[in-house]
Design an enzyme around this catalytic site. Structure first.
Site, PDB file in Angstrom:
ATOM      1  N   HIS A 167      53.015-145.315 -14.274  1.00 40.08           N
ATOM      2  CA  HIS A 167      54.198-144.775 -14.989  1.00 40.08           C
ATOM      3  C   HIS A 167      54.288-145.503 -16.325  1.00 40.08           C
ATOM      4  O   HIS A 167      53.371-145.468 -17.120  1.00 40.08           O
ATOM      5  CB  HIS A 167      55.404-144.964 -14.065  1.00 40.08           C
ATOM      6  CG  HIS A 167      56.660-144.249 -14.442  1.00 40.08           C
ATOM      7  ND1 HIS A 167      56.748-143.315 -15.440  1.00 40.08           N
ATOM      8  CD2 HIS A 167      57.936-144.335 -13.921  1.00 40.08           C
ATOM      9  CE1 HIS A 167      58.002-142.858 -15.525  1.00 40.08           C
ATOM     10  NE2 HIS A 167      58.731-143.462 -14.612  1.00 40.08           N
ATOM     11  N   HIS A 205      48.361-136.679 -16.667  1.00 41.09           N
ATOM     12  CA  HIS A 205      49.802-136.633 -16.425  1.00 41.09           C
ATOM     13  C   HIS A 205      50.073-135.729 -15.246  1.00 41.09           C
ATOM     14  O   HIS A 205      49.407-134.712 -15.083  1.00 41.09           O
ATOM     15  CB  HIS A 205      50.541-136.106 -17.663  1.00 41.09           C
ATOM     16  CG  HIS A 205      51.995-136.426 -17.649  1.00 41.09           C
ATOM     17  ND1 HIS A 205      52.915-135.660 -16.972  1.00 41.09           N
ATOM     18  CD2 HIS A 205      52.682-137.467 -18.191  1.00 41.09           C
ATOM     19  CE1 HIS A 205      54.100-136.197 -17.121  1.00 41.09           C
ATOM     20  NE2 HIS A 205      54.000-137.298 -17.845  1.00 41.09           N
ATOM     21  N   ASP A 237      51.476-142.587 -23.801  1.00 38.72           N
ATOM     22  CA  ASP A 237      51.272-144.035 -23.751  1.00 38.72           C
ATOM     23  C   ASP A 237      49.965-144.475 -24.383  1.00 38.72           C
ATOM     24  O   ASP A 237      49.800-145.642 -24.722  1.00 38.72           O
ATOM     25  CB  ASP A 237      51.343-144.519 -22.300  1.00 38.72           C
ATOM     26  CG  ASP A 237      52.766-144.486 -21.801  1.00 38.72           C
ATOM     27  OD1 ASP A 237      53.661-144.659 -22.640  1.00 38.72           O
ATOM     28  OD2 ASP A 237      52.992-144.269 -20.602  1.00 38.72           O
TER      29      ASP A 237
HETATM   30  N1  CMC Z   1      41.088-141.319 -15.292  1.00 32.36           N
HETATM   31  C1  CMC Z   1      40.152-140.747 -14.501  1.00 32.36           C
HETATM   32  N2  CMC Z   1      40.410-139.780 -13.600  1.00 32.36           N
HETATM   33  C2  CMC Z   1      41.673-139.369 -13.478  1.00 32.36           C
HETATM   34  C3  CMC Z   1      42.718-139.916 -14.270  1.00 32.36           C
HETATM   35  C4  CMC Z   1      42.380-140.916 -15.207  1.00 32.36           C
HETATM   36  N3  CMC Z   1      43.326-141.454 -15.975  1.00 32.36           N
HETATM   37  N4  CMC Z   1      43.887-139.329 -13.937  1.00 32.36           N
HETATM   38  C5  CMC Z   1      43.599-138.439 -12.966  1.00 32.36           C
HETATM   39  N5  CMC Z   1      42.253-138.459 -12.693  1.00 32.36           N
HETATM   40  C6  CMC Z   1      41.542-137.577 -11.772  1.00 32.36           C
HETATM   41  C7  CMC Z   1      41.778-137.980 -10.313  1.00 32.36           C
HETATM   42  O1  CMC Z   1      40.788-138.887  -9.879  1.00 32.36           O
HETATM   43  C8  CMC Z   1      41.679-136.647  -9.615  1.00 32.36           C
HETATM   44  O2  CMC Z   1      40.313-136.286  -9.544  1.00 32.36           O
HETATM   45  P1  CMC Z   1      39.759-135.397  -8.293  1.00 32.36           P
HETATM   46  O3  CMC Z   1      40.471-134.082  -8.390  1.00 32.36           O
HETATM   47  O4  CMC Z   1      38.293-135.301  -8.510  1.00 32.36           O
HETATM   48  O5  CMC Z   1      40.136-136.167  -7.061  1.00 32.36           O
HETATM   49  C9  CMC Z   1      42.340-135.675 -10.616  1.00 32.36           C
HETATM   50  O6  CMC Z   1      42.124-136.276 -11.914  1.00 32.36           O
HETATM   51  C10 CMC Z   1      43.841-135.471 -10.383  1.00 32.36           C
HETATM   52  O7  CMC Z   1      44.470-136.744 -10.353  1.00 32.36           O
HETATM   53  P2  CMC Z   1      45.752-137.118  -9.476  1.00 32.36           P
HETATM   54  O8  CMC Z   1      45.732-138.578  -9.181  1.00 32.36           O
HETATM   55  O9  CMC Z   1      45.867-136.163  -8.331  1.00 32.36           O
HETATM   56  O10 CMC Z   1      46.922-136.786 -10.497  1.00 32.36           O
HETATM   57  P3  CMC Z   1      48.433-137.247 -10.369  1.00 32.36           P
HETATM   58  O11 CMC Z   1      49.244-136.148 -10.938  1.00 32.36           O
HETATM   59  O12 CMC Z   1      48.778-137.712  -8.999  1.00 32.36           O
HETATM   60  O13 CMC Z   1      48.502-138.540 -11.315  1.00 32.36           O
HETATM   61  C11 CMC Z   1      48.727-139.919 -13.242  1.00 32.36           C
HETATM   62  C12 CMC Z   1      48.972-138.524 -12.634  1.00 32.36           C
HETATM   63  C13 CMC Z   1      49.442-139.984 -14.601  1.00 32.36           C
HETATM   64  C14 CMC Z   1      49.336-140.991 -12.339  1.00 32.36           C
HETATM   65  C15 CMC Z   1      47.203-140.130 -13.401  1.00 32.36           C
HETATM   66  O14 CMC Z   1      46.661-139.170 -14.273  1.00 32.36           O
HETATM   67  C16 CMC Z   1      46.871-141.537 -13.880  1.00 32.36           C
HETATM   68  O15 CMC Z   1      46.763-142.468 -13.066  1.00 32.36           O
HETATM   69  N6  CMC Z   1      46.696-141.732 -15.237  1.00 32.36           N
HETATM   70  C17 CMC Z   1      46.465-143.033 -15.787  1.00 32.36           C
HETATM   71  C18 CMC Z   1      47.791-143.784 -15.899  1.00 32.36           C
HETATM   72  C19 CMC Z   1      48.638-143.278 -17.039  1.00 32.36           C
HETATM   73  O16 CMC Z   1      48.186-143.110 -18.162  1.00 32.36           O
HETATM   74  N7  CMC Z   1      49.951-143.076 -16.726  1.00 32.36           N
HETATM   75  C20 CMC Z   1      50.944-142.694 -17.739  1.00 32.36           C
HETATM   76  C21 CMC Z   1      51.511-141.328 -17.517  1.00 32.36           C
HETATM   77  S1  CMC Z   1      52.429-140.784 -18.965  1.00 32.36           S
HETATM   78  C22 CMC Z   1      53.806-141.789 -19.056  1.00 32.36           C
HETATM   79  C23 CMC Z   1      54.828-141.547 -18.021  1.00 32.36           C
HETATM   80  O17 CMC Z   1      55.398-140.436 -17.982  1.00 32.36           O
HETATM   81  O18 CMC Z   1      55.098-142.450 -17.228  1.00 32.36           O
END
Ligand code: CMC
Length: 424
Positions: A265, A306, A364
């Protein structure tokens, strides 16, 4: 609202008719509240398909990359408005007149000081404590000073709490920084704008007052505004849940700060800079891209992806432009970390892994780069997010308390041991 109905058929049971509601935008929602009468719960870990409340504050269309506050697009607010005007909009629902904005700004200005006893709380922390840990503590501590006076069912009291929080967060945040570097706390200067005042409290000393460059204070104001609200994210939902028990608003905001801290987050802006430092050199980027794609490696590209945006985050577009302005002004386009960031962004935008999963740079990714360029230490990045998001948290808390509400109490799918006897 519509008269559409969803019918749920379960073997051996009469069909259950569930009303479907239509909002003014976004997905329709199926009202499942009566399921409990049939001894059923819905199951949705991560709340991916769950609307936890009704709200009129912020609308996001993640597929089209749209973010509206009270109907106004974030791009227009970023170009035309200011953080404090956006605070007013989020809190009261309409843009202020000139007089209303003036009055609001003055009310915020008058409340920037914190009780002098707060210094003792800071002194209790070790100098190397993470500023987010300190923020959780000191914002929670505000509830001790403002508890008996607050009746959360009273609209005027809620407004007073909201204004107090908007006003005091920069003071508390800058105190975290000053404490960590061993410098005296700098009192707020109410002649300055909100953003200027924050930079003044961060960078002035009792011996030397900093003159704030307007490009930097404008960039700071944009960072505040672009983080102001984002509907029912993890921290806002935490504040609503804490608030639903009738808890003190300052304690509720402390719970939001705790939820924001995590790297998935708000902690992502700090994690971006840590990641760039770890990569260290543009020649190592490829190796980190491979790690990010490897299912057996927990590494993720911080600042990418995201939960809601499956298109470019509209805040990231504005932030990217502000980032260029700040870097040009400061003449630091050649900073090695910034070079890595730019190359990483380019590679990720062209790579099929990221394209297929719709993983774009998020807000971010760029905010961390701007904050670093302004000279703010990485450990303060998430604190700045918390300061900015305080208006979103308190606007949602206020919205919840303006209507009848119930305590938030999710249920579970229990898969633990069934009843067994304690061995005698
Ligand atoms: N790097 C590499 N792979 C990723 C990433 C990433 N940053 N984010 C998602 N994926 C992949 C994930 O491995 C999955 O792949 P597969 O379908 O092959 O299993 C797919 O993309 C979907 O990911 P998810 O974990 O199901 O997506 P989510 O909606 O649960 O998570 C997130 C969203 C923001 C937590 C995630 O994208 C992440 O961890 N990003 C990095 C941390 C980040 O930058 N967070 C800030 C978000 S913006 C500020 C805020 O609003 O807080």
């Amino acid at each position: 609202m519509t008269d559409k109905i969803a019918t749920l058929s379960i073997d051996g049971m009469d069909p259950i008719k569930l009303p479907i509601y239509e909002g003014t935008g976004g997905q329709d929602v199926i009202d499942v509240r009566q399921l409990v009468n049939s001894n059923l719960f819905t199951y949705d870990p991560g709340f991916v398909s769950t609307a936890a409340c009704e709200s009129k504050i912020t609308y996001i269309d993640g597929n089209q990359g749209i973010l509206l506050h009270r109907g106004y697009p974030i791009e227009q607010l970023a170009a035309e408005s200011s953080y404090l005007e956006t605070c007013y909009l989020l809190l009261y629902g309409e843009l202020p007149t000139v007089e209303q904005l003036d009055k609001f700004t003055n009310s915020v200005r008058k409340k920037t000081l914190v009780k002098e006893q707060m210094i003792h709380f800071y002194n209790g922390f070790s100098r190397d404590a993470h500023p987010m840990a300190i923020m959780c503590g000191v914002v929670g501590a505000l509830s001790a000073f403002y508890h008996d006076r607050i009746d959360i069912s009273n609209e005027a009291h809620r407004e007073e709490a909201a204004i107090g929080l908007i006003a005091k967060m920069p003071t508390l945040a800058a105190m975290c920084h000053k404490y960590s570097i061993g410098q005296p706390f700098i009192y707020p200067c109410n002649d300055l704008s909100y953003a200027e005042n924050f930079l003044h409290m961060m960078f002035s000393t009792p011996c030397e007052s900093t003159t704030v460059n307007p490009v930097l204070s404008n960039a700071m104001d944009k960072i505040f505004m672009l983080h102001a609200d984002h509907e029912q994210n993890a921290s806002t939902s935490t504040v609503r849940l804490a608030g639903s028990s009738g808890a003190n608003p300052f304690a509720c905001i402390a719970s939001g700060i705790a939820a924001l801290w995590g790297p998935a987050h708000g902690g992502a802006n700090e994690a971006v800079l840590d990641m760039l430092s770890k990569i260290g050199n543009v020649n190592n980027i490829e190796q980190y891209i491979c790690k990010a794609k490897d299912k057996h490696d927990p590494f993720r590209l911080m600042g990418f992806g995201h939960r809601v945006y499956k298109n470019f985050d509209p805040r990231a577009k504005v932030m990217r432009q502000t980032c260029d302005e700040v870097l040009n002004l400061l003449g630091i386009e050649n900073d090695p970390l910034l070079q890595i960031a730019k190359r990483l962004e380019q590679i990720a935008l062209e790579d099929n892994y990221f394209i297929d999963r719709q993983l774009y740079p998020n807000v971010d990714f760029y905010s961390g780069i701007i904050l670093k360029a302004i000279g703010i230490p990485t450990s303060m990045f998430t604190v700045i997010f918390a300061m900015s998001r305080t208006i979103g948290w308190i606007a949602h808390w206020n919205e919840m308390h303006s209507e009848p509400y119930r305590i938030g109490r999710p249920r579970q799918l229990y898969t633990g041991k069934t009843r067994r006897d304690y061995p005698s």
